[in-house]
Write an enzyme that holds these catalytic residues in place. Structure first.
Site, PDB file in Angstrom:
ATOM      1  N   GLY A  66       0.790  -1.221   0.000  1.00 46.87           N
ATOM      2  CA  GLY A  66       0.000   0.000   0.000  1.00 46.87           C
ATOM      3  C   GLY A  66       0.819   1.266   0.000  1.00 46.87           C
ATOM      4  O   GLY A  66       1.837   1.388  -0.674  1.00 46.87           O
ATOM      5  N   SER A  67       0.392   2.209   0.803  1.00 43.42           N
ATOM      6  CA  SER A  67       0.841   3.592   0.715  1.00 43.42           C
ATOM      7  C   SER A  67       2.308   3.782   1.084  1.00 43.42           C
ATOM      8  O   SER A  67       2.815   3.185   2.035  1.00 43.42           O
ATOM      9  CB  SER A  67      -0.024   4.466   1.628  1.00 43.42           C
ATOM     10  OG  SER A  67       0.446   5.788   1.647  1.00 43.42           O
ATOM     11  N   CYS A  68       2.961   4.688   0.335  1.00 51.56           N
ATOM     12  CA  CYS A  68       4.325   5.113   0.652  1.00 51.56           C
ATOM     13  C   CYS A  68       4.385   5.875   1.974  1.00 51.56           C
ATOM     14  O   CYS A  68       5.463   6.058   2.547  1.00 51.56           O
ATOM     15  CB  CYS A  68       4.870   5.993  -0.461  1.00 51.56           C
ATOM     16  SG  CYS A  68       4.926   5.221  -2.085  1.00 51.56           S
ATOM     17  N   SER A  69       3.231   6.364   2.457  1.00 47.80           N
ATOM     18  CA  SER A  69       3.185   7.142   3.697  1.00 47.80           C
ATOM     19  C   SER A  69       3.332   6.293   4.939  1.00 47.80           C
ATOM     20  O   SER A  69       3.354   6.824   6.051  1.00 47.80           O
ATOM     21  CB  SER A  69       1.866   7.932   3.777  1.00 47.80           C
ATOM     22  OG  SER A  69       1.782   8.875   2.734  1.00 47.80           O
ATOM     23  N   TYR A 533      -9.338   1.937   1.946  1.00 41.67           N
ATOM     24  CA  TYR A 533      -8.767   2.705   3.055  1.00 41.67           C
ATOM     25  C   TYR A 533      -9.811   3.470   3.863  1.00 41.67           C
ATOM     26  O   TYR A 533      -9.622   3.726   5.059  1.00 41.67           O
ATOM     27  CB  TYR A 533      -7.757   3.731   2.520  1.00 41.67           C
ATOM     28  CG  TYR A 533      -6.438   3.170   2.078  1.00 41.67           C
ATOM     29  CD1 TYR A 533      -5.736   2.268   2.863  1.00 41.67           C
ATOM     30  CD2 TYR A 533      -5.876   3.564   0.869  1.00 41.67           C
ATOM     31  CE1 TYR A 533      -4.517   1.770   2.455  1.00 41.67           C
ATOM     32  CE2 TYR A 533      -4.648   3.074   0.443  1.00 41.67           C
ATOM     33  CZ  TYR A 533      -3.974   2.174   1.245  1.00 41.67           C
ATOM     34  OH  TYR A 533      -2.764   1.685   0.834  1.00 41.67           O
TER      35      TYR A 533
END
Length: 568
Positions: A66-69, A533
Site C-alpha cells: 500500500g501507501s508510501c506514507s 482505506y
C-alpha cells in the site's frame, strides 16, 4: 530447542535490541490507512488482524503493502513511543524500513528491522514472545534461536559528487539526505546511485507531528531541492481551511508542513495525480516519485522509471537529485513474475477497472503481475488510473503490465513463473466485499486519486443540471490545474449549480472532519482505493459503486446494494 540451520540465519537491516510479544500477520499491511498513528492499532477493516495492537510488539509480516506514507506513520509512532518493538519481514521491504532508518538517523529512536528466510519466519511466527539482539533472535525462553548477520555489502559505489555531499561539503541537509539514501541503497543491494530528472514528495500529508518535525528540521538544516519537485495532496484546503471550520490545532500544522516544503523549493501542486500535470514524465525517464498510485501509473502506463520510494526518501532524492539504482529502475526489477488472467464478463464498464486492480493486488501481493484477458478492452487513461490506484492498496509491487495495453507488457511481461485466474465469481465476491453497507447514502466521494477534467465533465453531464438531494453531500477532490480548467470550460459552474462541491489540495485519503461532513456515516465512492482505506480512515461505512450509482445516489440519496449489471 528449535534453532534454524546456518543458511536460515536472519539479516539485520536496521540494528537494535528489543523484546516484546509476537504479533504475526499472515498478510501484508499498509501502515497508512491500516494503523492508527495515535495508538498503534490495526484499523484496516479488510485486514485479518483488524483490531490488533502493534505498539510494543515484535511484528512479523511477509512485507508491507500500500501507501508510501507508511514510513511517516512509523516515525509518528516512534516519536510518541507507540511503535512496534521490532519489525520482522520474510522478504525485501522498503517503506517501513525507511521509517526506521529516519527514526534512527535523525531522532535517535531505534526500531530493529530483521529479514528472515521463509523457514525461519515460519518458526518465529509460531512463538509467543521474542527478544532481539544484534547477534540473534531468541523466542519462548530460548526454545527458538535464530542467528543474525549484517546485510551483505553489495559494494555501493559513490560518485565524487555523492561523496562530496556525504562529507558535508554541500551543506548539512544534503549530507543528512545522502546518509539516508546510502543507508537505503545498501539495504536494497544497490551498487550505485543514479540521476533522476524530477521528484514527487508524498510526505507533505500531515499524519501527525512527526512529518512536520522532519520537514522543519530539514529546512532548519538548509535543505533545498535540486530538481523540479511536485507535491502530493496535503491535509487541508490551503487557502480555505479556516473558513471551512477546520480546528487550528490541526489546520495550522498541516498548512505549516505544506509551506515548509514550498519554501524548500517544491512546487505547490498539491495533487496525488502528478501524471496529470503538464509535461508528465516520458518513456524511460528516470524519476524519483513517491505516492503509490503515482508510482504505479508512471511505471506501468507511462513507461517512466521510478522505485516505489517511501515518504522522507522522496525528499532526500529531491535534495540530492540521486536515487538508489534498484527495483523498478532496472529491467530485472520490472519483469512480471506472476500471470493474472482476468475472465472479464461481456459489457464490463469503467467500474471493472478498480475492481480488477484491487483483486490483482490481492493475487500478486509481492511481485509484478502480467494481467491477461483485457487486450480487447479500450481503457481510458482514467480507467488505468483507477486500476493502478486500487492495485497499490493491496500489493507492494511498484508496477504492473497489462497484455496488449501497457507499453512494456510485450517485452518485460516475459514468461511469468505461475498464473492466477480471476473468475467472474471472484469479481462478484470482490465487489460485495467493497460495497457492503446501507442503501441510504450520506456522502458521495469522487476523486481518489484526484479527479481528472474528463471525470468532472462526465459527472456534470450525467447530473444534467439537476440538483443533488438535500439529504446528502457530493464532494469531488481535484488538483488545482484541473479545477482551473473546469472553471475555464464551464464544468465547475455546472457542478456547483447542481450542489456539488469541488475541493482542491485535499485527497480523500487525507481529508478530515469537518470538511468531511460531520453527519456522514455512509459514503459511496467509485474509487477502489478509497473503498479499501476509507473505513479505517473515516470510521464510516464506505461503499464502492459505479459512476452511475454515484450519480443516482447524488440525485436520490440512495444506492441499492447490487452488483453492476455486467456482473449480475
Amino acid at each position: 530447542m528449535n534453532s534454524t540451520s546456518g543458511h536460515d540465519q536472519g539479516i539485520t537491516v536496521a540494528s537494535g535490541s528489543a523484546t516484546g510479544p509476537i504479533v504475526a500477520l499472515g498478510e501484508p499491511l499498509s501502515f497508512w490507512g491500516g494503523v492508527d498513528p495515535a495508538t498503534g492499532m490495526v484499523i484496516d477493516v479488510h485486514h485479518p488482524a483488524h483490531g490488533a495492537l502493534l505498539a510494543g510488539a515484535v511484528v512479523l509480516m511477509p512485507t508491507s503493502r500500500g501507501s508510501c506514507s507508511g514510513s511517516g506513520v512509523l516515525l509518528e509512532l516512534a516519536l510518541s513511543g507507540r511503535n512496534p518493538a521490532a519489525l520482522v519481514f520474510a522478504g525485501p521491504e522498503d517503506t517501513l524500513t525507511l521509517g526506521a532508518i529516519v527514526a534512527s538517523e535523525m531522532f535517535g529512536r531505534r526500531i530493529p528491522v530483521i529479514r528472515l528466510s521463509e523457514a525461519a519466519f515460519a518458526i518465529l511466527s509460531s512463538a509467543r514472545h521474542a527478544t532481539i539482539t544484534p547477534d540473534g533472535v531468541s523466542a519462548d525462553d530460548g526454545r527458538v534461536r535464530i542467528p543474525l548477520a549484517a546485510a551483505a555489502d553489495a559494494g555501493l559505489r559513490l560518485s565524487p559528487a555523492d561523496r562530496s555531499m556525504l562529507d558535508g561539503k554541500d551543506g548539512i541537509a544534503a549530507q543528512q539526505a545522502m546518509r539516508i539514501l546510502v543507508a537505503m541503497a545498501s539495504q536494497q543491494g544497490a551498487t550505485e546511485l543514479l540521476d533522476v530528472t524530477r521528484a514527487h514528495v508524498d510526505g507533505c500529508i500531515y499524519a501527525g507531528p512527526a512529518n512536520l518535525v522532519f520537514a522543519e528540521k530539514m529546512e532548519e538544516l538548509g535543505a533545498r531541492v535540486r530538481i523540479p519537485t511536485t507535491m502530493n495532496a496535503i491535509s487541508v484546503d490551503h487557502a480555505n481551511w479556516r473558513r471551512q471550520g477546520v480546528a487550528p490545532e490541526f489546520g495550522e500544522p498541516a498548512a505549516r508542513l505544506a509551506d515548509a516544503y514550498v519554501r524548500m523549493g517544491c512546487q505547490a501542486s498539491f495533487t496525488c495525480a502528478p501524471y496529470a500535470l503538464p509535461e508528465p514524465p516520458g518513456f524511460g525517464e528516470a524519476i524519483g516519485w513517491s505516492e503509490s498510485n503515482a508510482v504505479i501509473f508512471a511505471n506501468s502506463v507511462l513507461g517512466a522509471r521510478t522505485a516505489k520510494h517511501p515518504d522522507f526518501l522522496d525528499f532526500c532524492i529531491a535534495v540530492t537529485g540521486r536515487a538508489p539504482r534498484a527495483g523498478a529502475f532496472l529491467d530485472e526489477g520490472r519483469r512480471a513474475r506472476r500471470g493474472v488472467k482476468v475472465e472479464l464478463p461481456e459489457g464490463a464498464d469503467s467500474a471493472a477497472w478498480p475492481l480488477v486492480g484491487y483483486l490483482t493486488g490481492l493475487a500478486s501481493p509481492d511481485r509484478i503481475p502480467l494481467i491477461r484477458g483485457l487486450a480487447k478492452t479500450q481503457p481510458t487513461r482514467d480507467d488505468l488510473k483507477a486500476l493502478c490506484a486500487a492495485f497499490g492498496t493491496t500489493s507492494a509491487a511498484a508496477m504492473l503490465h497489462i497484455e496488449g495495453i501497457t507499453p512494456e507488457a510485450d517485452g518485460l511481461g516475459g514468461v511469468p513463473e505461475d498464473e492466477v485466474v480471476i473468475t467472474r465469481e471472484h469479481l462478484a465476491v470482490g465487489w460485495r466485499k467493497l460495497s457492503e453497507g446501507p442503501s441510504d447514502v450520506d456522502l458521495v466521494a469522487i476523486g481518489s486519486p484526484h479527479a481528472s477534467l474528463d471525470e468532472c465533465r462526465a459527472f456534470a453531464t450525467r447530473l444534467g443540471g439537476c440538483p443533488v438531494a438535500a439529504t446528502l453531500s457530493v464532494i469531488i477532490t481535484a488538483g488545482r490545474e484541473v479545477i482551473a480548467a473546469a472553471q475555464a470550460d464551464g464544468t465547475l459552474a455546472k457542478l456547483r449549480q447542481s450542489g456539488v462541491e469541488i475541493i482542491p489540495d485535499l485527497c480523500w485519503c487525507s481529508i478530515t472532519r469537518p470538511v468531511f461532513p460531520e453527519e456522514a456515516k455512509v459514503v459511496l465512492t467509485n474509487s477502489g482505493k478509497y473503498a479499501h482505506y476509507g473505513p479505517g480512515l473515516s470510521g464510516c461505512a464506505i461503499r464502492l459503486g459505479t459512476l452511475d450509482d454515484c450519480v443516482d445516489a447524488a440525485l436520490t440519496g440512495a444506492a441499492p446494494t447490487r452488483l453492476p449489471t455486467w456482473l449480475a
